[in-house]
Design an enzyme around this catalytic site. Sequence first.
Site, mmCIF file in Angstrom:
data_model
loop_
_atom_site.group_PDB
_atom_site.id
_atom_site.type_symbol
_atom_site.label_atom_id
_atom_site.label_comp_id
_atom_site.label_asym_id
_atom_site.label_seq_id
_atom_site.Cartn_x
_atom_site.Cartn_y
_atom_site.Cartn_z
ATOM 1 N N ASN A 80 4.410 13.555 -4.162
ATOM 2 C CA ASN A 80 3.034 13.515 -4.677
ATOM 3 C C ASN A 80 2.090 14.114 -3.642
ATOM 4 O O ASN A 80 0.991 14.558 -3.965
ATOM 5 C CB ASN A 80 2.609 12.076 -5.045
ATOM 6 C CG ASN A 80 2.926 11.044 -3.974
ATOM 7 O OD1 ASN A 80 3.648 11.317 -3.013
ATOM 8 N ND2 ASN A 80 2.424 9.840 -4.145
ATOM 9 N N SER A 96 -12.876 20.234 12.339
ATOM 10 C CA SER A 96 -12.213 21.408 11.785
ATOM 11 C C SER A 96 -13.243 22.239 11.021
ATOM 12 O O SER A 96 -14.035 21.708 10.253
ATOM 13 C CB SER A 96 -11.088 20.947 10.860
ATOM 14 O OG SER A 96 -10.532 22.064 10.198
ATOM 15 N N ASP A 153 -5.844 14.182 0.678
ATOM 16 C CA ASP A 153 -6.316 15.567 0.768
ATOM 17 C C ASP A 153 -7.331 15.773 1.892
ATOM 18 O O ASP A 153 -8.184 16.650 1.804
ATOM 19 C CB ASP A 153 -6.937 16.028 -0.572
ATOM 20 C CG ASP A 153 -6.004 15.782 -1.730
ATOM 21 O OD1 ASP A 153 -4.807 16.054 -1.571
ATOM 22 O OD2 ASP A 153 -6.463 15.309 -2.785
ATOM 23 N N LYS A 196 -4.437 16.414 6.517
ATOM 24 C CA LYS A 196 -3.499 15.863 7.502
ATOM 25 C C LYS A 196 -2.490 16.910 7.960
ATOM 26 O O LYS A 196 -2.160 16.979 9.131
ATOM 27 C CB LYS A 196 -2.738 14.669 6.892
ATOM 28 C CG LYS A 196 -3.634 13.483 6.599
ATOM 29 C CD LYS A 196 -2.890 12.381 5.874
ATOM 30 C CE LYS A 196 -2.556 12.711 4.443
ATOM 31 N NZ LYS A 196 -3.675 12.758 3.497
ATOM 32 N N GLY A 197 -2.007 17.725 7.000
ATOM 33 C CA GLY A 197 -0.986 18.726 7.335
ATOM 34 C C GLY A 197 -1.464 19.636 8.439
ATOM 35 O O GLY A 197 -0.752 19.896 9.408
ATOM 36 N N GLN A 222 -1.160 10.796 1.452
ATOM 37 C CA GLN A 222 -2.260 10.228 0.662
ATOM 38 C C GLN A 222 -3.339 9.674 1.609
ATOM 39 O O GLN A 222 -3.424 10.126 2.742
ATOM 40 C CB GLN A 222 -1.779 9.143 -0.322
ATOM 41 C CG GLN A 222 -0.955 9.680 -1.473
ATOM 42 C CD GLN A 222 0.517 9.880 -1.143
ATOM 43 O OE1 GLN A 222 1.139 9.018 -0.543
ATOM 44 N NE2 GLN A 222 1.061 11.012 -1.509
ATOM 45 N N ARG A 232 14.848 -3.921 -6.451
ATOM 46 C CA ARG A 232 16.195 -3.929 -5.868
ATOM 47 C C ARG A 232 17.237 -3.244 -6.746
ATOM 48 O O ARG A 232 18.376 -3.669 -6.848
ATOM 49 C CB ARG A 232 16.603 -5.387 -5.525
ATOM 50 C CG ARG A 232 15.710 -5.953 -4.449
ATOM 51 C CD ARG A 232 15.668 -7.432 -4.444
ATOM 52 N NE ARG A 232 15.100 -7.959 -5.661
ATOM 53 C CZ ARG A 232 14.981 -9.245 -5.923
ATOM 54 N NH1 ARG A 232 15.417 -10.136 -5.066
ATOM 55 N NH2 ARG A 232 14.428 -9.661 -7.043
ATOM 56 N N GLY A 268 0.783 16.872 -0.830
ATOM 57 C CA GLY A 268 0.831 18.320 -0.637
ATOM 58 C C GLY A 268 0.121 18.617 0.668
ATOM 59 O O GLY A 268 -1.100 18.586 0.720
ATOM 60 N N HIS A 269 0.874 18.812 1.721
ATOM 61 C CA HIS A 269 0.267 19.046 3.031
ATOM 62 C C HIS A 269 0.193 20.551 3.285
ATOM 63 O O HIS A 269 1.211 21.227 3.364
ATOM 64 C CB HIS A 269 1.063 18.320 4.119
ATOM 65 C CG HIS A 269 0.935 16.836 4.029
ATOM 66 N ND1 HIS A 269 1.653 15.951 4.784
ATOM 67 C CD2 HIS A 269 0.134 16.071 3.239
ATOM 68 C CE1 HIS A 269 1.300 14.715 4.476
ATOM 69 N NE2 HIS A 269 0.385 14.769 3.539
ATOM 70 N N THR A 316 -0.609 19.884 -4.932
ATOM 71 C CA THR A 316 0.618 19.547 -5.666
ATOM 72 C C THR A 316 0.483 19.836 -7.154
ATOM 73 O O THR A 316 1.390 20.351 -7.781
ATOM 74 C CB THR A 316 0.952 18.045 -5.455
ATOM 75 O OG1 THR A 316 1.159 17.848 -4.065
ATOM 76 C CG2 THR A 316 2.196 17.618 -6.208
ATOM 77 N N THR A 317 -0.664 19.505 -7.720
ATOM 78 C CA THR A 317 -0.801 19.620 -9.178
ATOM 79 C C THR A 317 -1.775 20.713 -9.600
ATOM 80 O O THR A 317 -1.872 21.020 -10.785
ATOM 81 C CB THR A 317 -1.320 18.291 -9.758
ATOM 82 O OG1 THR A 317 -2.576 18.010 -9.122
ATOM 83 C CG2 THR A 317 -0.361 17.152 -9.507
HETATM 84 P P1 IMP Z 1 1.041 8.966 -7.861
HETATM 85 O O1 IMP Z 1 1.193 8.523 -6.463
HETATM 86 O O2 IMP Z 1 1.554 10.344 -8.122
HETATM 87 O O3 IMP Z 1 1.533 7.981 -8.861
HETATM 88 O O4 IMP Z 1 -0.547 9.069 -8.160
HETATM 89 C C1 IMP Z 1 -1.395 7.924 -8.093
HETATM 90 C C2 IMP Z 1 -2.813 8.339 -7.709
HETATM 91 O O5 IMP Z 1 -2.812 8.824 -6.382
HETATM 92 C C3 IMP Z 1 -3.384 9.469 -8.569
HETATM 93 O O6 IMP Z 1 -4.785 9.285 -8.667
HETATM 94 C C4 IMP Z 1 -3.108 10.712 -7.731
HETATM 95 O O7 IMP Z 1 -4.004 11.752 -8.010
HETATM 96 C C5 IMP Z 1 -3.290 10.151 -6.334
HETATM 97 N N1 IMP Z 1 -2.500 10.870 -5.336
HETATM 98 C C6 IMP Z 1 -1.177 10.775 -5.117
HETATM 99 N N2 IMP Z 1 -0.809 11.553 -4.096
HETATM 100 C C7 IMP Z 1 -1.919 12.161 -3.662
HETATM 101 C C8 IMP Z 1 -2.191 13.071 -2.588
HETATM 102 O O8 IMP Z 1 -1.311 13.469 -1.817
HETATM 103 N N3 IMP Z 1 -3.483 13.457 -2.457
HETATM 104 C C9 IMP Z 1 -4.467 12.989 -3.258
HETATM 105 N N4 IMP Z 1 -4.270 12.137 -4.246
HETATM 106 C C10 IMP Z 1 -3.002 11.718 -4.455
#
Ligand code: IMP
Length: 423
Positions: free
Chosen positions: A38, A412, A13, A16-17, A224, A143, A40-41, A300-301
């Site tokens: 996972n 930025s 977060d 990057k996007g 990430q 695999r 969200g850019h 994303t969430t």
């Molecule tokens: P997962 O990759 O969805 O299994 O999540 C594993 C951990 O990485 C959790 O703590 C998520 O909140 C975090 N995480 C995964 N993707 C992102 C992202 O794009 N930004 C921030 N945290 C992320």
Amino acid sequence: MAVDLLLGLQWGDEGKGKIVDVLTRNYDIIARFQGGPNAGHTLEFDGIKHVLHTIPSGIFHENAINIVGNGVVIDPVIFKKEIDNLDKFNIDIPSRMFISRKAHLILPTHRLLDAASEAAKGKAKIGSTLKGIGPTYMDKTGRNGIRVGDLELDDWKEKYRALADKHEAMIRFYDVDIQYNLKELEVEFFAAIETLKSLKFIDSEEYLQQALKSEKTILAEGAQGSLLDIDFGTYPYVTSSNTTAAGACTGLGVAPGKIGEVLGIFKAYTTRVGSGPFPTELFDEVGETMGRVGNEFGATTGRKRRCGWLDLVALRYAVQVNGVTQLMMMKADVLSGFESLKVCTAYNYRGETIEHLPFNIEEQNISPIYTEMKGWDKDLTNITSESDFPEELTAYIDFIEKELEVPVKIVSVGPDRKQTIMR
Ligand code: IMP
């Protein structure tokens, strides 16, 4: 010619996007190398906010080719939604985005397994985004996975059935209450596969080799952040891929010697979403303010992000692991209005002062040692040049550069493309 990398240096977060979008005009090809939906850019321009999960952030630039590399895991259902969302912008997606045949597919049952695994962990849950990332990478290394290229073969549906059946047995094994209707999920999944198949599948490592030979410029886009790396992050509270520089080599098939600039992105403070250690986390009004002003909710969430001061120990570690050559500091504007700012330069680790990230960073072992700096009042969001920086911001940047021994090339000061100061 070389491949430049753009990576998040904290817990994701970082923005990057936005930076890929700003830099895209300098590159012919933008390639995602790991992670999946996972991520969200967020990109903002012309008054519109776009959130991309799997599609590389160069999609809005007419002249850029976007590649989803072999290291990425693709959920066809989410991917289709992303593509549908772009409908109104008249982007000729099939001519601008190609998919690696070696990228793995996230199946509906991978998502269910993610939910079952997290539910079974109870309090020790990772705080996953529940997009099926972990189970898909487990099938990749085990695999068992299904790859994009398999969709070109006749027997892929049999492979799918066998794997989905196995997943259902695993879900039963977890013995948690997960409600689902696989038949319905599969209708959606198979429809989305057709959308995926309308795109061009490529051997992306070969495509990139040829591109390098013909002197195309390439930017590898990470997802990430380094502290979520499966090897170097705060394990087990990490994601399931290599988010650091080496992940670009394995996730695209680019040799280490072909890597050029490594652009490291960090926020002027720190955030984390999900569980896991966070030494500089704030539980007070200051942290609340950062979250509110910085609009720190997951793209994303929608989850609220935890906020804290800038952690230079963790950042130094990320700079070293990645070999960062240029830094980009995001969200400087969010720090306006604080009387003083704290920057963590070392940890007190079980009574000893250390300047590196130790193996065990549980809260009870670590407390941050801060250097305090003067804050600034000035609103930065309308600033167009470095000469308008308040002197306290310049001092903040100078301090970071001195500690990390890498120049800060971009600052930025807001979410829009235009709110980007090059140095
Ligand atoms: P997962 O990759 O969805 O299994 O999540 C594993 C951990 O990485 C959790 O703590 C998520 O909140 C975090 N995480 C995964 N993707 C992102 C992202 O794009 N930004 C921030 N945290 C992320």
